[in-house]
Design a protein around this motif. Structure first.
Motif, PDB file in Angstrom:
ATOM      1  N   ALA A  56       0.719  -1.346  -0.102  1.00 42.67           N
ATOM      2  CA  ALA A  56      -0.104   0.052  -0.063  1.00 42.67           C
ATOM      3  C   ALA A  56       0.833   1.379   0.040  1.00 42.67           C
ATOM      4  CB  ALA A  56      -0.918  -0.178   1.207  1.00 42.67           C
ATOM      5  N   ARG A  57       1.955   1.377   0.805  1.00 43.35           N
ATOM      6  CA  ARG A  57       2.583   2.405   0.818  1.00 43.35           C
ATOM      7  C   ARG A  57       3.610   2.632  -0.270  1.00 43.35           C
ATOM      8  NH1 ARG A  57       2.847   4.944   5.938  1.00 43.35           N
ATOM      9  NH2 ARG A  57       5.034   5.773   5.431  1.00 43.35           N
ATOM     10  N   HIS A  58       4.007   1.474  -0.867  1.00 40.59           N
ATOM     11  CA  HIS A  58       4.749   1.591  -2.217  1.00 40.59           C
ATOM     12  C   HIS A  58       3.923   2.146  -3.185  1.00 40.59           C
ATOM     13  CE1 HIS A  58       6.804  -0.369  -5.794  1.00 40.59           C
ATOM     14  NE2 HIS A  58       7.760   0.182  -5.235  1.00 40.59           N
ATOM     15  N   ALA A  59       2.650   1.597  -3.466  1.00 40.42           N
ATOM     16  CA  ALA A  59       1.737   2.244  -4.356  1.00 40.42           C
ATOM     17  C   ALA A  59       1.385   3.574  -4.185  1.00 40.42           C
ATOM     18  CB  ALA A  59       0.210   1.335  -4.547  1.00 40.42           C
ATOM     19  N   TRP A  60       1.397   4.117  -2.980  1.00 39.13           N
ATOM     20  CA  TRP A  60       1.186   5.570  -2.534  1.00 39.13           C
ATOM     21  C   TRP A  60       2.322   6.242  -2.968  1.00 39.13           C
ATOM     22  CZ3 TRP A  60       4.153   9.065   0.058  1.00 39.13           C
ATOM     23  CH2 TRP A  60       3.840  10.325   0.394  1.00 39.13           C
ATOM     24  N   LEU A  61       3.753   5.981  -3.040  1.00 37.13           N
ATOM     25  CA  LEU A  61       5.000   6.424  -3.307  1.00 37.13           C
ATOM     26  C   LEU A  61       4.908   6.626  -4.693  1.00 37.13           C
ATOM     27  CD1 LEU A  61       7.642   7.677  -2.325  1.00 37.13           C
ATOM     28  CD2 LEU A  61       8.559   5.284  -2.348  1.00 37.13           C
ATOM     29  N   LEU A  62       4.755   5.442  -5.451  1.00 36.92           N
ATOM     30  CA  LEU A  62       4.787   5.457  -7.001  1.00 36.92           C
ATOM     31  C   LEU A  62       3.726   6.366  -7.503  1.00 36.92           C
ATOM     32  CD1 LEU A  62       5.209   1.933  -7.892  1.00 36.92           C
ATOM     33  CD2 LEU A  62       6.867   3.624  -8.066  1.00 36.92           C
ATOM     34  N   THR A  63       2.333   6.592  -6.911  1.00 42.60           N
ATOM     35  CA  THR A  63       1.705   7.609  -7.457  1.00 42.60           C
ATOM     36  C   THR A  63       2.106   8.799  -7.249  1.00 42.60           C
ATOM     37  OG1 THR A  63      -0.175   5.693  -6.684  1.00 42.60           O
ATOM     38  CG2 THR A  63      -0.742   8.468  -7.003  1.00 42.60           C
ATOM     39  N   ALA A  64       2.738   9.161  -6.193  1.00 42.21           N
ATOM     40  CA  ALA A  64       3.204  10.654  -5.735  1.00 42.21           C
ATOM     41  C   ALA A  64       4.434  10.791  -6.707  1.00 42.21           C
ATOM     42  CB  ALA A  64       3.667  10.415  -4.486  1.00 42.21           C
ATOM     43  N   ALA A  65       5.139   9.817  -7.206  1.00 40.22           N
ATOM     44  CA  ALA A  65       6.157  10.230  -8.111  1.00 40.22           C
ATOM     45  C   ALA A  65       5.621  10.404  -9.385  1.00 40.22           C
ATOM     46  CB  ALA A  65       6.921   9.051  -8.148  1.00 40.22           C
ATOM     47  N   VAL A  66       4.437   9.637  -9.829  1.00 41.38           N
ATOM     48  CA  VAL A  66       3.986   9.943 -11.113  1.00 41.38           C
ATOM     49  C   VAL A  66       3.355  11.381 -11.233  1.00 41.38           C
ATOM     50  CG1 VAL A  66       2.041   9.237 -12.710  1.00 41.38           C
ATOM     51  CG2 VAL A  66       3.578   7.797 -11.756  1.00 41.38           C
ATOM     52  N   ARG A  67       2.697  11.837 -10.071  1.00 40.34           N
ATOM     53  CA  ARG A  67       1.968  13.100 -10.061  1.00 40.34           C
ATOM     54  C   ARG A  67       3.350  14.258  -9.983  1.00 40.34           C
ATOM     55  NH1 ARG A  67      -2.306  11.623  -5.428  1.00 40.34           N
ATOM     56  NH2 ARG A  67      -4.035  11.124  -6.793  1.00 40.34           N
ATOM     57  N   ALA A  68       4.272  13.983  -9.405  1.00 43.99           N
ATOM     58  CA  ALA A  68       5.175  14.956  -9.463  1.00 43.99           C
ATOM     59  C   ALA A  68       6.094  14.881 -10.896  1.00 43.99           C
ATOM     60  CB  ALA A  68       6.345  14.520  -8.640  1.00 43.99           C
ATOM     61  N   MET A  69       6.302  13.827 -11.641  1.00 47.87           N
ATOM     62  CA  MET A  69       6.634  13.661 -12.972  1.00 47.87           C
ATOM     63  C   MET A  69       5.697  14.685 -13.939  1.00 47.87           C
ATOM     64  SD  MET A  69       8.434  10.002 -13.678  1.00 47.87           S
ATOM     65  CE  MET A  69       6.948   9.138 -13.387  1.00 47.87           C
ATOM     66  N   HIS A  70       4.297  14.357 -13.688  1.00 52.22           N
ATOM     67  CA  HIS A  70       3.513  14.933 -14.443  1.00 52.22           C
ATOM     68  C   HIS A  70       3.467  16.398 -14.344  1.00 52.22           C
ATOM     69  CE1 HIS A  70      -0.210  15.917 -16.885  1.00 52.22           C
ATOM     70  NE2 HIS A  70      -0.618  16.456 -15.438  1.00 52.22           N
ATOM     71  N   ALA A  71       3.553  17.021 -13.353  1.00 46.98           N
ATOM     72  CA  ALA A  71       3.723  18.396 -12.761  1.00 46.98           C
ATOM     73  C   ALA A  71       4.993  19.123 -13.486  1.00 46.98           C
ATOM     74  CB  ALA A  71       3.599  18.507 -11.255  1.00 46.98           C
ATOM     75  N   LEU A  72       6.078  18.260 -13.334  1.00 48.28           N
ATOM     76  CA  LEU A  72       7.144  18.744 -13.769  1.00 48.28           C
ATOM     77  C   LEU A  72       7.688  18.378 -15.301  1.00 48.28           C
ATOM     78  CD1 LEU A  72       9.438  17.695 -10.594  1.00 48.28           C
ATOM     79  CD2 LEU A  72       8.691  20.070 -11.289  1.00 48.28           C
ATOM     80  N   ARG A  73       6.640  17.819 -15.931  1.00 47.97           N
ATOM     81  CA  ARG A  73       6.627  17.339 -17.309  1.00 47.97           C
ATOM     82  C   ARG A  73       7.861  16.685 -17.434  1.00 47.97           C
ATOM     83  NH1 ARG A  73       4.501  22.994 -20.731  1.00 47.97           N
ATOM     84  NH2 ARG A  73       2.414  22.896 -19.330  1.00 47.97           N
TER      85      ARG A  73
END
Length: 501
Positions: A482-499
């Motif tokens: 669960a925490r790993h999934a949360w971490l990966l989701t946060a990473a994807v959101r950050a990559m999206h925001a930073l293009r």
């Protein structure tokens, strides 16, 4: 001639100009094909191990030698094909230019490339290009130098070996090109040549290849594609065409008429890209014909190993038979002959007049079948929509042309045509000679493309090597799913925001 000189039946080829014997060509057996593959496979690893720049130097020397020795190959191409010298020279220029194009670009295209990884900075990805292995290249008789070089040179530059089957009629041209490239530094065993009819060696040729390249008829293309599909190997196919030239109401009619003569009758119409249908807006139909027909009638037809004749001979008796059949059938069914229509036996056994028909209807053979001879049909239509509909009314989709003073309108119309190449205010050469752009057909006109980046990379296998650093892509035991999934989701959101992805 190297590898073609094996034990098999002898075939006598004849020059189309006179029908007199030209050469005795020894045919290959299935055992010869197996030997050719064995020799090619043995030589390929050492050739592939050479740096791409070293392979490119060999091809650059070849391009220069083609230009320096063009007089001898011009004679040979003419003697084997019967074409006018202008179009034999066109072959030499094309072969030299496509060789230079790939020699200059191959080292860059083949070097490893870094690609964006799954996680920026943490996933390092490299794309590596490997040669496929041994490529079968099957080339026709109509452009025996240009078409062989266009496919064999990029295959060799990519690090492959080649087993080449040229048409028997033009075997000497193919052998000359191979010998010249060997003289320029190519290892002799890397380019093998075999000769023979498909019924005799076709299965052995197709079944030995790691990739197949064919320029030929749509029927032959279907056979090759089916065999390649059974073996799950790649194939590149340039096939037939029933190419259309569209003359819009605003076209420069003098320019259109002059270009159409060359587009219809280059190499006596024995060119996959040749225009066989001219579709003219009805408001300028009569004016176009008034310019076009005198130019066709003025074509200088005849033999000769010199510049002068503008229309040469057909190459094979079967091509003459098809040309005569199409003209005879069309006239019997009500078409109108505007000029030409007859063989010219006083010039040679395979000369035929440049022929223009009108009133051609769908029930005529010439409407849908590729003639591959000096015959063109002219149609009058009302407006662009009707022109596009008629141009697309074919199972083929190789080449097309649009003539108009409004270039932007012509380009918009070009996008509506189902053809792999479309020329604006030119018949075929503008697209074909642009070697940086892909060349090939839609529908029954082929699969894949020659020329451009893809024309080289088609002869490679792409390999992706990905190295993951620091952050794992699978959940470490101490983190939990669960925490790993949360971490990966946060990473994807950050990559999206930073293009970053």
């Amino acid at each position: 001639m190297g590898s073609p000189q094996r034990r098999g039946e002898d075939v006598v080829t004849r020059t189309p100009f006179t029908g007199e014997p030209l050469a005795i060509v020894r045919q290959s057996t299935t055992a010869d094909v197996a030997t050719a593959y064995a020799d090619a496979r043995a030589a390929q690893p050492a050739w592939a191990a050479r740096p791409p720049r070293e392979r490119a130097r060999v091809v650059r020397r070849f391009a220069r030698a083609l230009l320096d020795r063009q007089a001898e190959i011009l004679d040979l191409v003419q003697l084997e094909t019967g074409k006018a010298r202008t179009y034999a020279h066109e072959e030499v220029l094309d072969a030299a230019l496509v060789s230079l194009y790939y020699a200059r670009r191959a080292p860059r295209l083949l070097r490893p490339r870094h690609r964006r990884g799954a996680l920026p900075l943490l996933t390092r990805v490299t794309e590596v290009r490997h040669p496929i292995g041994t490529v079968a290249v099957i080339t026709p008789w109509n452009y025996p130098l240009a078409l062989a070089v266009s496919d064999i040179v990029p295959a060799l530059l990519a690090g492959n070996a080649v087993v080449h089957k040229p048409d028997t009629q033009t075997a000497r041209t193919a052998a000359w090109a191979r010998d010249l490239l060997v003289a320029c530094g190519l290892p002799e065993a890397v380019w093998q040549q075999v000769l023979g009819e498909p019924a005799a060696i076709g299965e052995a040729l197709l079944d030995g290849a790691d990739h197949i390249s064919l320029t030929g008829s749509s029927a032959a293309g279907r056979t090759v594609a089916a065999r390649a599909g059974q073996r799950l190997v790649g194939c590149s196919l340039e096939l037939g065409g029933k190419n259309a030239l569209l003359v819009r109401a605003d076209a420069d009619l003098d320019r259109a008429a002059q270009a159409a003569v060359r587009a219809c009758f280059a190499s006596a119409g024995q060119l996959c890209l040749s225009i066989e249908r001219i579709i003219v807006d009805d408001t300028v139909h009569d004016a176009f014909l008034a310019r076009f027909l005198p130019l066709v009638r003025a074509l200088h037809t005849g033999p000769g190993l010199s510049f002068g004749p503008e229309l040469g001979s057909l190459t094979l008796p079967r091509t003459m038979d098809a040309t005569r059949r199409h003209v005879t059938d069309a006239l019997a069914r009500g078409a109108t002959l505007l000029t030409g229509g007859r063989p010219r036996p006083e010039l040679g056994p395979l000369f035929h007049e440049p022929t223009v028909l009108t009133g051609v209807t769908p029930d005529m053979d010439v409407y849908r079948e590729e003639t591959f001879g000096p015959v063109v049909s002219v149609y009058a239509v009302s407006g662009d929509d009707a022109a596009v509909a008629l141009a697309n009314d074919t199972r083929y989709g190789l080449n097309a042309a649009v003539f108009s003073r409004d270039v932007r309108a012509a380009e918009r119309l070009a996008r509506r045509l189902h053809a792999g190449t479309v020329n604006i205010n030119e018949g075929y050469a503008a697209a074909y000679a642009s070697h940086d752009a892909p060349m090939g057909g839609m529908k029954a006109s082929g699969l894949g493309r020659r020329h451009g980046t893809g024309g080289l990379l088609a002869y490679t296998e792409a390999q992706t090597i990905a190295t993951q650093r620091l952050l794992r892509l699978d959940p470490p035991p101490w983190l939990g799913q669960a925490r790993h999934a949360w971490l990966l989701t946060a990473a994807v959101r950050a990559m999206h925001a930073l293009r970053l992805h």
